[in-house]
Design a protein around this motif. Structure first.
Motif, PDB file in Angstrom:
ATOM      1  N   ALA A 199      -3.657  -7.062 -18.100  1.00  0.00           N
ATOM      2  CA  ALA A 199      -3.410  -7.953 -19.238  1.00  0.00           C
ATOM      3  C   ALA A 199      -1.920  -8.267 -19.360  1.00  0.00           C
ATOM      4  N   ALA A 200      -1.067  -7.270 -19.143  1.00  0.00           N
ATOM      5  CA  ALA A 200       0.382  -7.493 -19.192  1.00  0.00           C
ATOM      6  C   ALA A 200       0.818  -8.426 -18.063  1.00  0.00           C
ATOM      7  N   LEU A 201       0.235  -8.235 -16.878  1.00  0.00           N
ATOM      8  CA  LEU A 201       0.548  -9.134 -15.761  1.00  0.00           C
ATOM      9  C   LEU A 201       0.149 -10.572 -16.096  1.00  0.00           C
ATOM     10  N   ARG A 202      -1.032 -10.709 -16.701  1.00  0.00           N
ATOM     11  CA  ARG A 202      -1.510 -12.049 -17.060  1.00  0.00           C
ATOM     12  C   ARG A 202      -0.529 -12.734 -18.011  1.00  0.00           C
ATOM     13  N   GLN A 203      -0.026 -11.996 -18.993  1.00  0.00           N
ATOM     14  CA  GLN A 203       0.959 -12.586 -19.919  1.00  0.00           C
ATOM     15  C   GLN A 203       2.239 -12.984 -19.202  1.00  0.00           C
ATOM     16  N   ARG A 204       2.722 -12.128 -18.311  1.00  0.00           N
ATOM     17  CA  ARG A 204       3.957 -12.422 -17.571  1.00  0.00           C
ATOM     18  C   ARG A 204       3.778 -13.635 -16.663  1.00  0.00           C
ATOM     19  N   VAL A 205       2.624 -13.720 -16.003  1.00  0.00           N
ATOM     20  CA  VAL A 205       2.359 -14.846 -15.107  1.00  0.00           C
ATOM     21  C   VAL A 205       2.249 -16.141 -15.907  1.00  0.00           C
ATOM     22  N   ALA A 206       1.585 -16.100 -17.037  1.00  0.00           N
ATOM     23  CA  ALA A 206       1.476 -17.293 -17.885  1.00  0.00           C
ATOM     24  C   ALA A 206       2.862 -17.771 -18.322  1.00  0.00           C
ATOM     25  N   ALA A 207       3.721 -16.843 -18.695  1.00  0.00           N
ATOM     26  CA  ALA A 207       5.089 -17.210 -19.089  1.00  0.00           C
ATOM     27  C   ALA A 207       5.848 -17.807 -17.913  1.00  0.00           C
ATOM     28  N   ARG A 244      -1.946 -15.955  -8.050  1.00  0.00           N
ATOM     29  CA  ARG A 244      -1.857 -14.615  -8.619  1.00  0.00           C
ATOM     30  C   ARG A 244      -2.618 -14.547  -9.945  1.00  0.00           C
ATOM     31  N   MET A 245      -2.541 -15.614 -10.739  1.00  0.00           N
ATOM     32  CA  MET A 245      -3.280 -15.652 -12.005  1.00  0.00           C
ATOM     33  C   MET A 245      -4.781 -15.620 -11.735  1.00  0.00           C
ATOM     34  N   VAL A 246      -5.235 -16.365 -10.744  1.00  0.00           N
ATOM     35  CA  VAL A 246      -6.660 -16.350 -10.388  1.00  0.00           C
ATOM     36  C   VAL A 246      -7.080 -14.940  -9.986  1.00  0.00           C
ATOM     37  N   TRP A 247      -6.248 -14.263  -9.196  1.00  0.00           N
ATOM     38  CA  TRP A 247      -6.542 -12.891  -8.762  1.00  0.00           C
ATOM     39  C   TRP A 247      -6.646 -11.953  -9.969  1.00  0.00           C
ATOM     40  N   ILE A 248      -5.705 -12.067 -10.886  1.00  0.00           N
ATOM     41  CA  ILE A 248      -5.722 -11.219 -12.087  1.00  0.00           C
ATOM     42  C   ILE A 248      -6.998 -11.474 -12.892  1.00  0.00           C
ATOM     43  N   GLU A 249      -7.329 -12.752 -13.089  1.00  0.00           N
ATOM     44  CA  GLU A 249      -8.531 -13.092 -13.860  1.00  0.00           C
ATOM     45  C   GLU A 249      -9.785 -12.544 -13.170  1.00  0.00           C
ATOM     46  N   ARG A 250      -9.842 -12.641 -11.848  1.00  0.00           N
ATOM     47  CA  ARG A 250     -11.009 -12.101 -11.117  1.00  0.00           C
ATOM     48  C   ARG A 250     -11.092 -10.583 -11.270  1.00  0.00           C
ATOM     49  N   CYS A 251      -9.968  -9.915 -11.175  1.00  0.00           N
ATOM     50  CA  CYS A 251      -9.965  -8.464 -11.352  1.00  0.00           C
ATOM     51  C   CYS A 251     -10.487  -8.089 -12.729  1.00  0.00           C
ATOM     52  N   LEU A 252     -10.042  -8.796 -13.745  1.00  0.00           N
ATOM     53  CA  LEU A 252     -10.489  -8.504 -15.106  1.00  0.00           C
ATOM     54  C   LEU A 252     -11.963  -8.858 -15.302  1.00  0.00           C
ATOM     55  N   ALA A 253     -12.392 -10.020 -14.770  1.00  0.00           N
ATOM     56  CA  ALA A 253     -13.773 -10.479 -14.971  1.00  0.00           C
ATOM     57  C   ALA A 253     -14.782  -9.675 -14.168  1.00  0.00           C
ATOM     58  N   ASN A 254     -14.396  -9.238 -12.989  1.00  0.00           N
ATOM     59  CA  ASN A 254     -15.350  -8.550 -12.112  1.00  0.00           C
ATOM     60  C   ASN A 254     -15.292  -7.041 -12.241  1.00  0.00           C
ATOM     61  N   SER A 255     -14.618  -6.571 -13.234  1.00  0.00           N
ATOM     62  CA  SER A 255     -14.490  -5.132 -13.471  1.00  0.00           C
ATOM     63  C   SER A 255     -14.066  -4.389 -12.212  1.00  0.00           C
ATOM     64  N   ILE A 256     -13.115  -4.988 -11.497  1.00  0.00           N
ATOM     65  CA  ILE A 256     -12.577  -4.330 -10.307  1.00  0.00           C
ATOM     66  C   ILE A 256     -11.868  -3.059 -10.721  1.00  0.00           C
ATOM     67  N   PRO A 291       4.001  -6.625  -4.381  1.00  0.00           N
ATOM     68  CA  PRO A 291       3.896  -5.286  -4.972  1.00  0.00           C
ATOM     69  C   PRO A 291       2.641  -5.089  -5.815  1.00  0.00           C
ATOM     70  N   TRP A 292       2.108  -6.131  -6.400  1.00  0.00           N
ATOM     71  CA  TRP A 292       0.886  -5.971  -7.193  1.00  0.00           C
ATOM     72  C   TRP A 292      -0.299  -5.657  -6.286  1.00  0.00           C
ATOM     73  N   ARG A 293      -0.359  -6.351  -5.149  1.00  0.00           N
ATOM     74  CA  ARG A 293      -1.437  -6.084  -4.203  1.00  0.00           C
ATOM     75  C   ARG A 293      -1.348  -4.625  -3.732  1.00  0.00           C
ATOM     76  N   THR A 294      -0.139  -4.170  -3.449  1.00  0.00           N
ATOM     77  CA  THR A 294       0.056  -2.795  -3.008  1.00  0.00           C
ATOM     78  C   THR A 294      -0.347  -1.815  -4.107  1.00  0.00           C
ATOM     79  N   ARG A 295       0.057  -2.080  -5.330  1.00  0.00           N
ATOM     80  CA  ARG A 295      -0.275  -1.178  -6.447  1.00  0.00           C
ATOM     81  C   ARG A 295      -1.778  -1.124  -6.708  1.00  0.00           C
ATOM     82  N   MET A 296      -2.464  -2.254  -6.508  1.00  0.00           N
ATOM     83  CA  MET A 296      -3.902  -2.285  -6.773  1.00  0.00           C
ATOM     84  C   MET A 296      -4.637  -1.269  -5.900  1.00  0.00           C
TER      85      MET A 296
END
Length: 171
Positions: A119-127, A158-170, A98-103
């Motif tokens: 950022a919220a996804l990153r926290q949830r994934v870390a937990a 998924r965490m790597v994907w989230i970090e890339r989205c945040l870092a690459n200003s996707i 669902p995250w890929r679809t929402r993106m």
């Protein structure tokens, strides 16, 4: 052909037989298969369909006032489980995410909303990763350990994907 949900319920029945539909619901709540419903409106009808199909048998308990059905897998049910386990469906190569679809539609949010969502996804994934680590320390079953490793690796990706989205200003 059984659905993934029906097959999963059937396999849980086989693993814990004789068991009850209530136990199957509770097992689904603890399952790594997060997309499967554990609601009574889902599990009990599945069990009834499996009974009608001759994949499980039921025996009412004489020891309780509720006449609880104890269900077990039949030979046909065991064959259905094996067919499910060996199935190599092409739609399983890229499971629903669902995250890929929402993106795809994230441009409907403001940049600040997009950043907040990620950022919220990153926290949830870390937990979730911490929870997997806690579970791994308690597991003795090698097949469950392999399933947990798969869940952990998918979650790490998924965490790597989230970090890339945040870092690459996707966003």
């Amino acid at each position: 052909m059984l659905s993934h949900h029906e097959s999963h319920v059937l396999a849980l029945i086989r693993k814990w037989q004789p068991t009850t539909a209530y136990f199957v619901r509770k097992a689904l709540q603890r399952s790594l298969a997060s997309s499967l419903s554990d609601s009574p409106g889902s599990v009990y009808p599945v069990v009834e369909r499996l009974k009608r199909a001759g994949l499980v048998s039921a025996e009412a308990s004489e020891n309780d006032g509720r006449k609880t059905d104890y269900i077990s897998c039949t030979e046909a049910g065991e064959e259905a489980i094996k067919a499910w386990l060996l199935d190599e469906r092409s739609q399983d190569l890229l499971p629903e995410d669902p995250w890929r679809t929402r993106m795809i539609f994230a441009d409907l949010l403001t940049p600040a909303q997009q950043q907040g969502w990620l950022a919220a996804l990153r926290q949830r994934v870390a937990a979730q990763l911490r929870e997997f680590d806690d579970q791994a320390a308690l597991i003795e079953d090698k097949n469950y350990a392999a399933a947990l490793e798969n869940a952990r690796l998918v979650t790490e990706a998924r965490m790597v994907w989230i970090e890339r989205c945040l870092a690459n200003s996707i966003v």
